[in-house]
Design a protein around this motif. Structure first.
Motif, PDB file in Angstrom:
ATOM      1  N   VAL A 161     146.975 -42.896   7.996  1.00  0.00           N
ATOM      2  CA  VAL A 161     146.363 -42.278   6.808  1.00  0.00           C
ATOM      3  C   VAL A 161     146.953 -42.810   5.500  1.00  0.00           C
ATOM      4  CG1 VAL A 161     145.731 -40.181   8.051  1.00  0.00           C
ATOM      5  CG2 VAL A 161     147.962 -40.322   6.937  1.00  0.00           C
ATOM      6  N   THR A 162     147.689 -43.896   5.570  1.00  0.00           N
ATOM      7  CA  THR A 162     148.388 -44.432   4.397  1.00  0.00           C
ATOM      8  C   THR A 162     147.457 -44.627   3.204  1.00  0.00           C
ATOM      9  OG1 THR A 162     149.921 -45.585   5.873  1.00  0.00           O
ATOM     10  CG2 THR A 162     149.862 -46.292   3.571  1.00  0.00           C
ATOM     11  N   SER A 163     146.279 -45.186   3.437  1.00  0.00           N
ATOM     12  CA  SER A 163     145.374 -45.492   2.332  1.00  0.00           C
ATOM     13  C   SER A 163     144.867 -44.240   1.626  1.00  0.00           C
ATOM     14  CB  SER A 163     144.188 -46.322   2.831  1.00  0.00           C
ATOM     15  OG  SER A 163     143.424 -45.580   3.776  1.00  0.00           O
ATOM     16  N   LEU A 164     144.938 -43.089   2.284  1.00  0.00           N
ATOM     17  CA  LEU A 164     144.438 -41.847   1.695  1.00  0.00           C
ATOM     18  C   LEU A 164     145.449 -41.168   0.785  1.00  0.00           C
ATOM     19  CD1 LEU A 164     142.622 -40.175   4.741  1.00  0.00           C
ATOM     20  CD2 LEU A 164     141.640 -41.620   2.944  1.00  0.00           C
ATOM     21  N   VAL A 165     146.698 -41.630   0.788  1.00  0.00           N
ATOM     22  CA  VAL A 165     147.737 -40.899   0.052  1.00  0.00           C
ATOM     23  C   VAL A 165     148.494 -41.770  -0.947  1.00  0.00           C
ATOM     24  CG1 VAL A 165     148.018 -39.240   1.930  1.00  0.00           C
ATOM     25  CG2 VAL A 165     149.479 -41.261   1.874  1.00  0.00           C
ATOM     26  N   ARG A 166     148.000 -42.950  -1.252  1.00  0.00           N
ATOM     27  CA  ARG A 166     148.715 -43.836  -2.173  1.00  0.00           C
ATOM     28  C   ARG A 166     148.617 -43.359  -3.617  1.00  0.00           C
ATOM     29  NH1 ARG A 166     147.955 -50.096  -1.059  1.00  0.00           N
ATOM     30  NH2 ARG A 166     149.883 -50.092  -2.275  1.00  0.00           N
ATOM     31  N   ASP A 167     147.549 -42.666  -3.958  1.00  0.00           N
ATOM     32  CA  ASP A 167     147.390 -42.097  -5.291  1.00  0.00           C
ATOM     33  C   ASP A 167     147.949 -40.678  -5.297  1.00  0.00           C
ATOM     34  OD1 ASP A 167     145.271 -40.122  -6.865  1.00  0.00           O
ATOM     35  OD2 ASP A 167     145.802 -41.923  -8.004  1.00  0.00           O
ATOM     36  N   PRO A 168     148.760 -40.284  -6.305  1.00  0.00           N
ATOM     37  CA  PRO A 168     149.390 -38.948  -6.310  1.00  0.00           C
ATOM     38  C   PRO A 168     148.394 -37.793  -6.203  1.00  0.00           C
ATOM     39  CG  PRO A 168     150.431 -40.358  -7.952  1.00  0.00           C
ATOM     40  CD  PRO A 168     149.250 -41.111  -7.433  1.00  0.00           C
ATOM     41  N   GLY A 169     147.265 -37.908  -6.884  1.00  0.00           N
ATOM     42  CA  GLY A 169     146.278 -36.836  -6.827  1.00  0.00           C
ATOM     43  C   GLY A 169     145.680 -36.694  -5.440  1.00  0.00           C
ATOM     44  N   ARG A 170     145.378 -37.814  -4.813  1.00  0.00           N
ATOM     45  CA  ARG A 170     144.827 -37.772  -3.456  1.00  0.00           C
ATOM     46  C   ARG A 170     145.887 -37.336  -2.453  1.00  0.00           C
ATOM     47  NH1 ARG A 170     142.353 -43.544  -2.838  1.00  0.00           N
ATOM     48  NH2 ARG A 170     141.732 -42.791  -0.779  1.00  0.00           N
ATOM     49  N   ALA A 171     147.142 -37.702  -2.712  1.00  0.00           N
ATOM     50  CA  ALA A 171     148.221 -37.257  -1.830  1.00  0.00           C
ATOM     51  C   ALA A 171     148.339 -35.738  -1.847  1.00  0.00           C
ATOM     52  CB  ALA A 171     149.543 -37.898  -2.234  1.00  0.00           C
ATOM     53  N   ALA A 172     148.150 -35.131  -3.038  1.00  0.00           N
ATOM     54  CA  ALA A 172     148.212 -33.677  -3.149  1.00  0.00           C
ATOM     55  C   ALA A 172     147.076 -33.027  -2.363  1.00  0.00           C
ATOM     56  CB  ALA A 172     148.153 -33.260  -4.610  1.00  0.00           C
ATOM     57  N   SER A 173     145.865 -33.594  -2.443  1.00  0.00           N
ATOM     58  CA  SER A 173     144.734 -33.072  -1.675  1.00  0.00           C
ATOM     59  C   SER A 173     144.981 -33.232  -0.180  1.00  0.00           C
ATOM     60  CB  SER A 173     143.438 -33.813  -2.056  1.00  0.00           C
ATOM     61  OG  SER A 173     143.096 -33.573  -3.394  1.00  0.00           O
ATOM     62  N   PHE A 174     145.553 -34.384   0.182  1.00  0.00           N
ATOM     63  CA  PHE A 174     145.806 -34.619   1.600  1.00  0.00           C
ATOM     64  C   PHE A 174     146.886 -33.674   2.129  1.00  0.00           C
ATOM     65  CE2 PHE A 174     147.348 -36.755   5.391  1.00  0.00           C
ATOM     66  CZ  PHE A 174     146.147 -37.113   5.997  1.00  0.00           C
ATOM     67  N   ALA A 175     147.866 -33.349   1.294  1.00  0.00           N
ATOM     68  CA  ALA A 175     148.893 -32.404   1.722  1.00  0.00           C
ATOM     69  C   ALA A 175     148.281 -31.039   2.028  1.00  0.00           C
ATOM     70  CB  ALA A 175     149.968 -32.270   0.641  1.00  0.00           C
ATOM     71  N   ARG A 176     147.333 -30.620   1.204  1.00  0.00           N
ATOM     72  CA  ARG A 176     146.631 -29.369   1.472  1.00  0.00           C
ATOM     73  C   ARG A 176     145.861 -29.454   2.792  1.00  0.00           C
ATOM     74  NH1 ARG A 176     146.541 -24.067   1.554  1.00  0.00           N
ATOM     75  NH2 ARG A 176     144.439 -23.202   1.374  1.00  0.00           N
ATOM     76  N   TYR A 177     145.218 -30.598   3.011  1.00  0.00           N
ATOM     77  CA  TYR A 177     144.527 -30.821   4.281  1.00  0.00           C
ATOM     78  C   TYR A 177     145.497 -30.761   5.461  1.00  0.00           C
ATOM     79  CZ  TYR A 177     143.064 -33.738   8.169  1.00  0.00           C
ATOM     80  OH  TYR A 177     142.836 -34.222   9.430  1.00  0.00           O
ATOM     81  N   GLU A 178     146.679 -31.359   5.307  1.00  0.00           N
ATOM     82  CA  GLU A 178     147.659 -31.355   6.393  1.00  0.00           C
ATOM     83  C   GLU A 178     147.988 -29.922   6.832  1.00  0.00           C
ATOM     84  OE1 GLU A 178     148.617 -33.523   8.312  1.00  0.00           O
ATOM     85  OE2 GLU A 178     149.223 -35.401   7.369  1.00  0.00           O
ATOM     86  N   HIS A 179     148.159 -29.039   5.857  1.00  0.00           N
ATOM     87  CA  HIS A 179     148.434 -27.649   6.216  1.00  0.00           C
ATOM     88  C   HIS A 179     147.245 -27.023   6.928  1.00  0.00           C
ATOM     89  CE1 HIS A 179     149.292 -23.420   6.080  1.00  0.00           C
ATOM     90  NE2 HIS A 179     148.255 -23.215   5.280  1.00  0.00           N
ATOM     91  N   LEU A 180     146.046 -27.275   6.430  1.00  0.00           N
ATOM     92  CA  LEU A 180     144.862 -26.677   7.043  1.00  0.00           C
ATOM     93  C   LEU A 180     144.659 -27.176   8.469  1.00  0.00           C
ATOM     94  CD1 LEU A 180     142.472 -26.944   3.964  1.00  0.00           C
ATOM     95  CD2 LEU A 180     143.461 -24.844   4.908  1.00  0.00           C
ATOM     96  N   ILE A 181     144.792 -28.475   8.688  1.00  0.00           N
ATOM     97  CA  ILE A 181     144.600 -29.002  10.045  1.00  0.00           C
ATOM     98  C   ILE A 181     145.737 -28.548  10.961  1.00  0.00           C
ATOM     99  CG2 ILE A 181     145.755 -31.237   9.717  1.00  0.00           C
ATOM    100  CD1 ILE A 181     142.539 -30.520  11.735  1.00  0.00           C
ATOM    101  N   ASP A 182     146.949 -28.399  10.400  1.00  0.00           N
ATOM    102  CA  ASP A 182     148.058 -27.908  11.222  1.00  0.00           C
ATOM    103  C   ASP A 182     147.797 -26.476  11.681  1.00  0.00           C
ATOM    104  OD1 ASP A 182     150.796 -28.360  12.297  1.00  0.00           O
ATOM    105  OD2 ASP A 182     151.263 -26.650  11.004  1.00  0.00           O
ATOM    106  N   THR A 183     147.207 -25.660  10.810  1.00  0.00           N
ATOM    107  CA  THR A 183     146.860 -24.295  11.193  1.00  0.00           C
ATOM    108  C   THR A 183     145.849 -24.307  12.327  1.00  0.00           C
ATOM    109  OG1 THR A 183     147.285 -23.498   8.949  1.00  0.00           O
ATOM    110  CG2 THR A 183     145.923 -22.106  10.350  1.00  0.00           C
ATOM    111  N   HIS A 184     144.872 -25.201  12.253  1.00  0.00           N
ATOM    112  CA  HIS A 184     143.891 -25.316  13.334  1.00  0.00           C
ATOM    113  C   HIS A 184     144.543 -25.825  14.622  1.00  0.00           C
ATOM    114  CE1 HIS A 184     140.550 -24.219  10.856  1.00  0.00           C
ATOM    115  NE2 HIS A 184     140.592 -25.310  10.092  1.00  0.00           N
ATOM    116  N   MET A 185     145.462 -26.778  14.496  1.00  0.00           N
ATOM    117  CA  MET A 185     146.125 -27.321  15.690  1.00  0.00           C
ATOM    118  C   MET A 185     146.925 -26.254  16.422  1.00  0.00           C
ATOM    119  SD  MET A 185     147.460 -31.153  14.887  1.00  0.00           S
ATOM    120  CE  MET A 185     146.353 -32.394  14.226  1.00  0.00           C
TER     121      MET A 185
END
Length: 278
Positions: free
Chosen positions: A118-142
């Protein structure tokens, strides 16, 4: 209870595992992903590999993967399919993986296993922040569905802070990626698990993680399982308590019998903190 800790291998991964893996070369991660996914196939899971500009045949050279892909048990997708929706709605790809998991089970598989660079999705700080939120959401589902995942981050293309802020949202992380983890659990009534060490460096990571996880009060309390917390300084503890206080709730900490955090709490005399020893 989900597996958690720092790992130096992905072998032996089981359902509900969510691993952050920091790698040095794309080929290293492809080989690791292949082992991770082949293991999933052996466990009866449907498997998926995601990479920027990935070809359908990307992993066909791995014994068993090509045949699994041709019969529908394995797939390779271009990571770009999730790129557009992440900033607007981080929950959308998380829901998509849940639907894919449910479909896999309906098709007779034991669950869904995903490996993604997922490296390409988090190189920009703003997108990294969105992806971090996604990480928590998918972790809750997992934690609640037969999902297993591994997220790969290229060490040479990301700074250490970005990696740590994302790694700390995984129950399992490669050695040296983060000193702490704040992640989801399927335990009834527990809002999150806090594990590892929260020291001077860890405090900023904890602050970042707390802004990205959903610590919803239940009955006026937020319950944190801190039995795997090996150390937290007083400022880190106050950071956590004040964050929960800002939600209008009291903090409940489940601590291990030998935890030094209990002594720290006795010294601080915080009125809205309750301790459960277990």
């Amino acid at each position: 209870m989900r597996r958690s800790g720092f790992v130096d291998t992905v072998d032996g991964s089981v359902c509900h595992d969510h691993i952050c893996w920091v790698f040095d070369t794309p080929e290293e991660f492809r080989q690791l992903s292949a082992r991770f996914l082949i293991e999933g196939l052996a466990a009866g899971q449907q498997v998926l590999y995601l990479e920027d500009a990935a070809r359908k045949t990307e992993l066909d050279h791995i014994d068993g993967f090509g045949s699994a892909r041709r019969r529908g048990a394995a797939d390779v997708q271009d990571l770009a399919i999730y790129e557009a929706e992440l900033p607007a709605d981080p929950a959308a790809p998380a829901r998509a993986f849940v639907r894919a998991c449910q479909q896999a089970v309906a098709d007779g598989y034991t669950g869904l296993r995903v490996a993604a660079d997922v490296t390409s999705l988090v190189r920009d700080p703003g997108r990294a922040a969105s992806f971090a939120r996604y990480e928590h959401l998918i972790d809750t589902h997992m934690a609640r569905h037969p999902l297993t995942g591994m997220c790969g981050f290229h060490r040479g293309r990301l700074n250490a802070t970005t990696i740590a802020e994302l790694a700390c949202l995984h129950p399992l992380a490669s050695n040296g990626s983060t000193p702490l983890r704040l992640f989801s659990t399927a335990q009834a009534g527990i809002s999150a698990v806090l594990a590892g060490e929260v020291d001077f460096y860890g405090r900023s990571l904890l602050h970042s993680a707390l802004t990205r996880v959903d610590l919803t009060p239940v009955g006026g309390e937020v319950i944190i399982d801190a039995r795997e917390l090996s150390f937290i300084d007083h400022q880190g503890l106050l950071e956590c308590v004040e964050h929960i206080r800002g939600k209008g709730a009291a903090t409940v900490l489940h601590l291990a019998a030998d935890s030094s955090t209990r002594l720290l709490l006795e010294l601080l005399h915080l009125p809205d903190v309750r301790v459960v020893m277990s």
